[in-house]
Write a protein that holds these residues in place. Sequence first.
Motif, PDB file in Angstrom:
ATOM      1  N   UNK A 128       0.879  -1.135   0.062  1.00 21.07           N
ATOM      2  CA  UNK A 128      -0.022   0.119   0.025  1.00 21.07           C
ATOM      3  C   UNK A 128       0.821   1.188  -0.033  1.00 21.07           C
ATOM      4  N   UNK A 129       2.008   1.261   0.604  1.00 19.29           N
ATOM      5  CA  UNK A 129       2.730   2.502   0.771  1.00 19.29           C
ATOM      6  C   UNK A 129       3.317   2.646  -0.511  1.00 19.29           C
ATOM      7  N   UNK A 130       3.887   1.653  -1.174  1.00 18.61           N
ATOM      8  CA  UNK A 130       4.430   2.169  -2.633  1.00 18.61           C
ATOM      9  C   UNK A 130       3.347   2.402  -3.406  1.00 18.61           C
ATOM     10  N   UNK A 131       2.058   2.068  -3.544  1.00 19.36           N
ATOM     11  CA  UNK A 131       1.138   2.403  -4.307  1.00 19.36           C
ATOM     12  C   UNK A 131       0.937   3.869  -3.904  1.00 19.36           C
ATOM     13  N   UNK A 132       0.803   4.117  -2.648  1.00 20.04           N
ATOM     14  CA  UNK A 132       0.414   5.357  -2.134  1.00 20.04           C
ATOM     15  C   UNK A 132       1.528   6.606  -2.592  1.00 20.04           C
ATOM     16  N   UNK A 133       2.611   6.001  -2.714  1.00 24.13           N
ATOM     17  CA  UNK A 133       3.939   7.067  -3.268  1.00 24.13           C
ATOM     18  C   UNK A 133       3.687   7.528  -4.512  1.00 24.13           C
ATOM     19  N   UNK A 134       3.598   6.512  -5.302  1.00 19.52           N
ATOM     20  CA  UNK A 134       3.393   6.713  -6.716  1.00 19.52           C
ATOM     21  C   UNK A 134       2.092   7.575  -7.094  1.00 19.52           C
ATOM     22  N   UNK A 135       0.937   7.166  -6.521  1.00 22.42           N
ATOM     23  CA  UNK A 135      -0.465   8.114  -6.493  1.00 22.42           C
ATOM     24  C   UNK A 135      -0.192   9.331  -6.268  1.00 22.42           C
ATOM     25  N   UNK A 136       0.913   9.722  -5.046  1.00 21.89           N
ATOM     26  CA  UNK A 136       1.185  10.860  -4.664  1.00 21.89           C
ATOM     27  C   UNK A 136       1.931  11.709  -5.701  1.00 21.89           C
ATOM     28  N   UNK A 137       2.839  11.112  -6.452  1.00 26.70           N
ATOM     29  CA  UNK A 137       3.415  11.765  -7.410  1.00 26.70           C
ATOM     30  C   UNK A 137       2.634  12.299  -8.577  1.00 26.70           C
ATOM     31  N   UNK A 138       1.538  11.427  -8.868  1.00 27.60           N
ATOM     32  CA  UNK A 138       0.402  11.518  -9.892  1.00 27.60           C
ATOM     33  C   UNK A 138      -0.429  12.639  -9.306  1.00 27.60           C
ATOM     34  N   UNK A 139      -0.636  12.972  -8.123  1.00 25.66           N
ATOM     35  CA  UNK A 139      -1.540  13.867  -7.510  1.00 25.66           C
ATOM     36  C   UNK A 139      -0.800  15.149  -7.557  1.00 25.66           C
TER      37      UNK A 139
END
Length: 401
Positions: A128-139
């Motif tokens: 989940x943390x890796x997914x959240x990291x990449x989604x934060x970059x997109x955001x």
Amino acid sequence: MSSQSLHDCLRGRCLGVLRRMEIIGRFRYYFQHPWSRLLVSYLVTFFNFLIFAEDPVSHSQKEAHMSVVGNCFSFIISKYPAGFWSVLKVLLWVLAIICGLIAGKFIFHRRLFGRVLRLKMFREDHGSWMTMFFSTILSLFIFSHIYNLLLLMSVRMRPYMVTEYMGIRNESFMKMAAVGTWMGDFVTAWMVTDMMLQDTHYPDWGRTARHLWRQGHNRIVLFWTVLICLTSVVVLVISTDWIRWDNLNRGFLPSDEVSRAFLASFILVFDLLIVMQDWEFPHFMGDLDMNLPGLSTTQLKIRLPVCKRIFKEEYHIHITGKWFNYGIIFLVLILDLNMWKNQIFYKPYEYGQYVGPGEKIYTVEDPDTLQDFNRSMLTWEWRSTNIDPRTNQTFNQSNAI
């Protein structure tokens, strides 16, 4: 068809299936063998150093730029205007981070990966943390464009618009990237080494080394000792140019855009191979737990402060060894992709460089003069025949090879 021929047909098919299973089993045995995994993980570290040394972009004095990540860097770190606009910028990137974390956890990880695609590697809270990291970059990338739209309301704010240009020189950025890839590659290689020496999938491999590795705190002491010593040397060499690759190489291993692009491609493939060589790939459903690097535990748990009036449950941050390891790999993969892109689309002029005699790349050392030069002025013919009024020498005499 007689019963005998039917029996022979079924027997042939069964033998064919068994042969294929045997071939696959042998391939997996050697593909996931400790020596293969160690070779790949340490070769990645060596190749990253080699491409950093050979890459002419590492000497460029022009402003560094990087798609998407450069926008995020510029959005958070640089190009702050004065007054209200600065406060607005901070509020927007804070909001972008919050939205990215929420979207990564509940939309991408839980709903898309967990319920729609049903990927086993993302079961429960895994990854989940890796997914959240990449989604934060997109955001952050999306919110940076929203911020740019707001800046269009004022003509004076145009210089502060967020772009892929990061506000630092390519030379500085590449040094930071080299240190970052070193840390990521070394930690990954060390974790692979740690797992090879702890596990028993290949019981006849490295018995003596495994025995020494498991005694007392040898693993922890060795990790921190090697990490601190080698990192200190690497940072010193990279940051001070104490060792110059061109002086050591002396044309023994010349490279061009094509060879460097192939080298960058090998690095990307090896990054993926490190993950694919895992014994539990692709589902990671096994019971094997990896100790975190330099620690005697397989996971980290950090309890978050609880406000019972707002939250009914107790929340904590939980990081397992494998996702810590492969999360680092994917972070390094971003830098390696940028390196690969630089080699494929490399044009000397765009980096304040030009081609001289012997197909050597020359770099303009003074970044302040680059903004006054056009494409025709960044050539060997022009710079070797025109005089710099500040030094009374031709322009090429002040450039580095």
